[in-house]
Design a protein around this motif. Structure first.
Motif, PDB file in Angstrom:
ATOM      1  N   GLU A  30     -33.906  37.804 -49.527  1.00  0.00           N
ATOM      2  CA  GLU A  30     -33.060  38.750 -50.262  1.00  0.00           C
ATOM      3  C   GLU A  30     -32.695  39.969 -49.414  1.00  0.00           C
ATOM      4  OE1 GLU A  30     -31.622  38.355 -53.229  1.00  0.00           O
ATOM      5  OE2 GLU A  30     -32.448  36.338 -53.182  1.00  0.00           O
ATOM      6  N   ASN A  31     -33.627  40.444 -48.602  1.00  0.00           N
ATOM      7  CA  ASN A  31     -33.325  41.595 -47.740  1.00  0.00           C
ATOM      8  C   ASN A  31     -32.252  41.256 -46.723  1.00  0.00           C
ATOM      9  OD1 ASN A  31     -35.250  43.177 -49.001  1.00  0.00           O
ATOM     10  ND2 ASN A  31     -36.865  42.591 -47.581  1.00  0.00           N
ATOM     11  N   LYS A  33     -29.948  38.942 -47.093  1.00  0.00           N
ATOM     12  CA  LYS A  33     -28.685  38.841 -47.839  1.00  0.00           C
ATOM     13  C   LYS A  33     -28.077  40.219 -48.056  1.00  0.00           C
ATOM     14  CE  LYS A  33     -29.327  34.644 -50.545  1.00  0.00           C
ATOM     15  NZ  LYS A  33     -29.498  34.091 -51.888  1.00  0.00           N
ATOM     16  N   TRP A  34     -28.930  41.187 -48.371  1.00  0.00           N
ATOM     17  CA  TRP A  34     -28.430  42.548 -48.614  1.00  0.00           C
ATOM     18  C   TRP A  34     -27.834  43.121 -47.335  1.00  0.00           C
ATOM     19  CZ3 TRP A  34     -29.837  47.386 -46.707  1.00  0.00           C
ATOM     20  CH2 TRP A  34     -29.225  48.463 -47.340  1.00  0.00           C
ATOM     21  N   MET A  36     -26.663  41.473 -44.773  1.00  0.00           N
ATOM     22  CA  MET A  36     -25.440  40.735 -44.443  1.00  0.00           C
ATOM     23  C   MET A  36     -24.283  41.108 -45.355  1.00  0.00           C
ATOM     24  SD  MET A  36     -26.889  36.987 -43.415  1.00  0.00           S
ATOM     25  CE  MET A  36     -25.272  36.341 -43.028  1.00  0.00           C
ATOM     26  N   SER A  37     -24.582  41.560 -46.566  1.00  0.00           N
ATOM     27  CA  SER A  37     -23.505  41.958 -47.479  1.00  0.00           C
ATOM     28  C   SER A  37     -22.830  43.250 -47.027  1.00  0.00           C
ATOM     29  CB  SER A  37     -24.041  42.115 -48.895  1.00  0.00           C
ATOM     30  OG  SER A  37     -24.865  43.265 -48.991  1.00  0.00           O
ATOM     31  N   LEU A  38     -23.458  43.987 -46.117  1.00  0.00           N
ATOM     32  CA  LEU A  38     -22.866  45.221 -45.604  1.00  0.00           C
ATOM     33  C   LEU A  38     -21.759  44.952 -44.578  1.00  0.00           C
ATOM     34  CD1 LEU A  38     -26.149  47.269 -45.033  1.00  0.00           C
ATOM     35  CD2 LEU A  38     -24.584  47.422 -46.968  1.00  0.00           C
ATOM     36  N   SER A  41     -17.405  39.112 -43.785  1.00  0.00           N
ATOM     37  CA  SER A  41     -17.829  37.712 -43.630  1.00  0.00           C
ATOM     38  C   SER A  41     -17.381  37.126 -42.299  1.00  0.00           C
ATOM     39  CB  SER A  41     -17.278  36.876 -44.780  1.00  0.00           C
ATOM     40  OG  SER A  41     -15.855  36.931 -44.762  1.00  0.00           O
TER      41      SER A  41
END
Length: 102
Positions: A30-31, A33-34, A36-38, A41
């Motif tokens: 989850e960390n 993913k967070w 990478m969401s910054l 894509s």
């Protein structure tokens, strides 16, 4: 020093998580993913790591600047104490000379 180690672990986790999800189909942390969401894509893992390193260096430089500007320098303080001790010693010597002159 500690913050650098944490950032290094974050880079390793990012790369390992991307490798695990790509090769083995395992879910991402989850960390990761967070983080990478910054990023857009279109960024690859290498670009993300490089941008994160620049950000880490910026944070490190800001923390160093804050410590230089706002934290009292112990060396300068010790020099001031030494000057004051020398001045007090000279005054004591003059007073002793005056006392024993009589």
């Amino acid at each position: 020093m500690g913050i650098g180690i944490v950032f290094c672990f974050m880079e390793v986790n990012l790369i390992k998580s991307i490798e695990r999800s790509g090769l083995r189909g395992m879910p991402m942390d989850e960390n990761v993913k967070w983080v990478m969401s910054l990023f857009p894509s279109t960024y690859c893992a290498f670009e993300m790591v490089n941008v994160l390193r620049i950000f880490y260096m910026l944070l490190f430089n800001i923390s160093c600047l804050i410590s230089i500007v706002f934290i009292e320098n112990e060396g300068e303080r010790n020099i001031e104490y030494a000057k004051e001790i020398k001045k007090n010693g000279e005054q004591i010597a003059l007073q002793l000379k005056a006392l024993y002159k009589k």
